[in-house]
Design a protein around this motif. Structure first.
Motif, PDB file in Angstrom:
ATOM      1  N   VAL A  37       0.948  -1.251   0.104  1.00  0.00           N
ATOM      2  CA  VAL A  37       0.174   0.015  -0.103  1.00  0.00           C
ATOM      3  C   VAL A  37       0.776   1.369   0.050  1.00  0.00           C
ATOM      4  O   VAL A  37       1.884   1.352   0.844  1.00  0.00           O
ATOM      5  CB  VAL A  37      -0.893  -0.042   1.276  1.00  0.00           C
ATOM      6  CG1 VAL A  37      -1.828   1.323   1.376  1.00  0.00           C
ATOM      7  CG2 VAL A  37      -1.870  -1.235   1.229  1.00  0.00           C
ATOM      8  N   TYR A  95       3.627   0.468   2.861  1.00  0.00           N
ATOM      9  CA  TYR A  95       3.108  -0.412   4.032  1.00  0.00           C
ATOM     10  C   TYR A  95       3.067  -1.684   3.237  1.00  0.00           C
ATOM     11  O   TYR A  95       2.465  -1.817   2.033  1.00  0.00           O
ATOM     12  CB  TYR A  95       2.049  -0.033   4.621  1.00  0.00           C
ATOM     13  CG  TYR A  95       2.233   1.188   5.318  1.00  0.00           C
ATOM     14  CD1 TYR A  95       1.536   2.468   4.996  1.00  0.00           C
ATOM     15  CD2 TYR A  95       2.849   1.327   6.793  1.00  0.00           C
ATOM     16  CE1 TYR A  95       1.517   3.634   5.866  1.00  0.00           C
ATOM     17  CE2 TYR A  95       2.685   2.327   7.225  1.00  0.00           C
ATOM     18  CZ  TYR A  95       2.111   3.520   6.687  1.00  0.00           C
ATOM     19  OH  TYR A  95       2.301   4.804   7.683  1.00  0.00           O
ATOM     20  N   MET A 112      -7.048  -6.766   5.662  1.00  0.00           N
ATOM     21  CA  MET A 112      -5.573  -6.991   6.256  1.00  0.00           C
ATOM     22  C   MET A 112      -5.587  -6.748   7.516  1.00  0.00           C
ATOM     23  O   MET A 112      -5.843  -5.589   8.292  1.00  0.00           O
ATOM     24  CB  MET A 112      -5.197  -5.775   5.365  1.00  0.00           C
ATOM     25  CG  MET A 112      -5.057  -5.801   3.894  1.00  0.00           C
ATOM     26  SD  MET A 112      -4.658  -4.236   3.041  1.00  0.00           S
ATOM     27  CE  MET A 112      -5.221  -4.272   1.210  1.00  0.00           C
ATOM     28  N   ASP A 113      -4.867  -7.662   8.369  1.00  0.00           N
ATOM     29  CA  ASP A 113      -5.042  -7.532   9.674  1.00  0.00           C
ATOM     30  C   ASP A 113      -3.644  -7.150  10.340  1.00  0.00           C
ATOM     31  O   ASP A 113      -3.777  -6.658  11.332  1.00  0.00           O
ATOM     32  CB  ASP A 113      -5.480  -9.056  10.334  1.00  0.00           C
ATOM     33  CG  ASP A 113      -4.362 -10.293  10.045  1.00  0.00           C
ATOM     34  OD1 ASP A 113      -4.495 -11.086  10.847  1.00  0.00           O
ATOM     35  OD2 ASP A 113      -3.657 -10.163   8.830  1.00  0.00           O
ATOM     36  N   TRP A 115      -0.213  -5.027   9.819  1.00  0.00           N
ATOM     37  CA  TRP A 115       0.829  -4.040   8.801  1.00  0.00           C
ATOM     38  C   TRP A 115       2.097  -3.877   9.326  1.00  0.00           C
ATOM     39  O   TRP A 115       2.372  -4.314  10.435  1.00  0.00           O
ATOM     40  CB  TRP A 115      -0.034  -2.719   8.649  1.00  0.00           C
ATOM     41  CG  TRP A 115      -1.336  -2.672   8.311  1.00  0.00           C
ATOM     42  CD1 TRP A 115      -2.627  -3.411   8.761  1.00  0.00           C
ATOM     43  CD2 TRP A 115      -1.672  -2.140   7.310  1.00  0.00           C
ATOM     44  NE1 TRP A 115      -3.452  -3.073   8.092  1.00  0.00           N
ATOM     45  CE2 TRP A 115      -3.213  -2.116   6.865  1.00  0.00           C
ATOM     46  CE3 TRP A 115      -1.260  -1.306   6.248  1.00  0.00           C
ATOM     47  CZ2 TRP A 115      -3.696  -1.563   6.089  1.00  0.00           C
ATOM     48  CZ3 TRP A 115      -1.666  -0.534   5.195  1.00  0.00           C
ATOM     49  CH2 TRP A 115      -3.152  -0.967   5.105  1.00  0.00           C
ATOM     50  N   GLY A 116       2.981  -3.735   8.444  1.00  0.00           N
ATOM     51  CA  GLY A 116       4.446  -3.434   8.693  1.00  0.00           C
ATOM     52  C   GLY A 116       4.494  -2.005   9.115  1.00  0.00           C
ATOM     53  O   GLY A 116       3.367  -1.326   8.858  1.00  0.00           O
ATOM     54  N   GLN A 117       5.679  -1.470   9.715  1.00  0.00           N
ATOM     55  CA  GLN A 117       5.564  -0.134  10.089  1.00  0.00           C
ATOM     56  C   GLN A 117       5.795   0.687   9.247  1.00  0.00           C
ATOM     57  O   GLN A 117       5.660   1.914   9.312  1.00  0.00           O
ATOM     58  CB  GLN A 117       6.898  -0.216  11.200  1.00  0.00           C
ATOM     59  CG  GLN A 117       8.314   0.140  10.457  1.00  0.00           C
ATOM     60  CD  GLN A 117       8.758  -1.313   9.961  1.00  0.00           C
ATOM     61  OE1 GLN A 117       8.110  -2.292   9.700  1.00  0.00           O
ATOM     62  NE2 GLN A 117      10.131  -1.177   9.956  1.00  0.00           N
TER      63      GLN A 117
END
Lengths: 125, 108
Positions: A37, A95, A112-113, A115-117
């Protein structure tokens, strides 16, 4: 703990190539798609595309098709987003996120449960 | 291509008040494919609601989602200081995802 850890901030020049990464841990990496994203400065979220790490099948948003490549190395539980020739307009936060596709009552649910930072990419001459 | 339109763009309320955020789809959609996310400044988005009305793990019950067809709503029943952030709705369809443009919830 389920986590997605992304690579660090990047500063590049126009025309350079780049690959950023997203490493999953705490779950079976091949069991869930990974999505990417984009968020441009001060703007909203844009879905770029996704990959199934089990077989590296991908699909892209038409807006990003041909401009980026999504890949994965399941042996190290890592997904990648890469550019062959960066433009200033690629400057953004990127992301990765784990996609859930689960069959519950009534049918499949998609969201989407985890997420990366985020990875900040700055492209400037 | 389905477009998600969120309203209002900015919502100014006080702690303790009730917030109602709207997400409208350009055509009828499957509610199971509709999710809501919260994004605080400098942070990644966080899943709040999936399937239009199911709270994600760890989400307080002051957050609720509803709707069907083209109209979906996120309600925060009693605003806490930490709830002031940006909220996005998201739709899955035709092997792709679409986000609304976001609603900024700010302190009045």
């Amino acid at each position: 703990e389920v986590q997605l850890v992304q690579s660090g901030a990047e500063v590049k020049k126009p025309g350079e190539s780049l690959r950023i990464s997203c490493k999953g841990s705490g779950y079976s990496f091949t069991g869930y798609w990974i999505t990417w994203v984009r968020q441009m400065p001060g703007k909203g979220l844009e879905w770029m595309g996704r990959i199934d790490p089990s077989d590296s099948y991908t699909n892209y948003s038409p807006s990003f098709q041909g401009h980026v490549t999504i890949s994965a190395d399941k042996s190290i539980s890592t997904a990648y987003l890469q550019w062959s020739s960066l433009k200033a307009s690629d400057s953004a936060m990127y992301y990765c996120a784990r996609q859930i596709a689960v069959a519950l009552s009534g049918g499949y649910y998609y969201y989407m449960d985890v997420w990366g930072q985020g990875t900040t990419v700055t492209v400037s001459s | 291509e389905i477009v998600l339109t969120q309203s209002p763009g900015t919502l100014s309320l006080s702690p303790g008040e009730r917030a109602t955020l709207s997400c409208r789809a350009s055509q009828s959609v499957t509610s199971r494919y509709l999710a809501w996310y919260q994004q605080k400044p400098g942070q990644a988005p966080r899943l709040l609601i999936y399937g239009a009305s199911s709270r994600a793990t760890g989400i307080p019950d002051r957050f609720s989602g509803s709707g069907s067809g083209t109209d979906f709503t996120l309600i925060i029943s009693r605003l806490e200081p930490e709830d002031f952030s940006v909220y996005y709705c998201q739709l899955y369809g035709s092997s792709r995802y679409t986000f609304g443009q976001g609603t900024k919830l700010e302190i009045k």
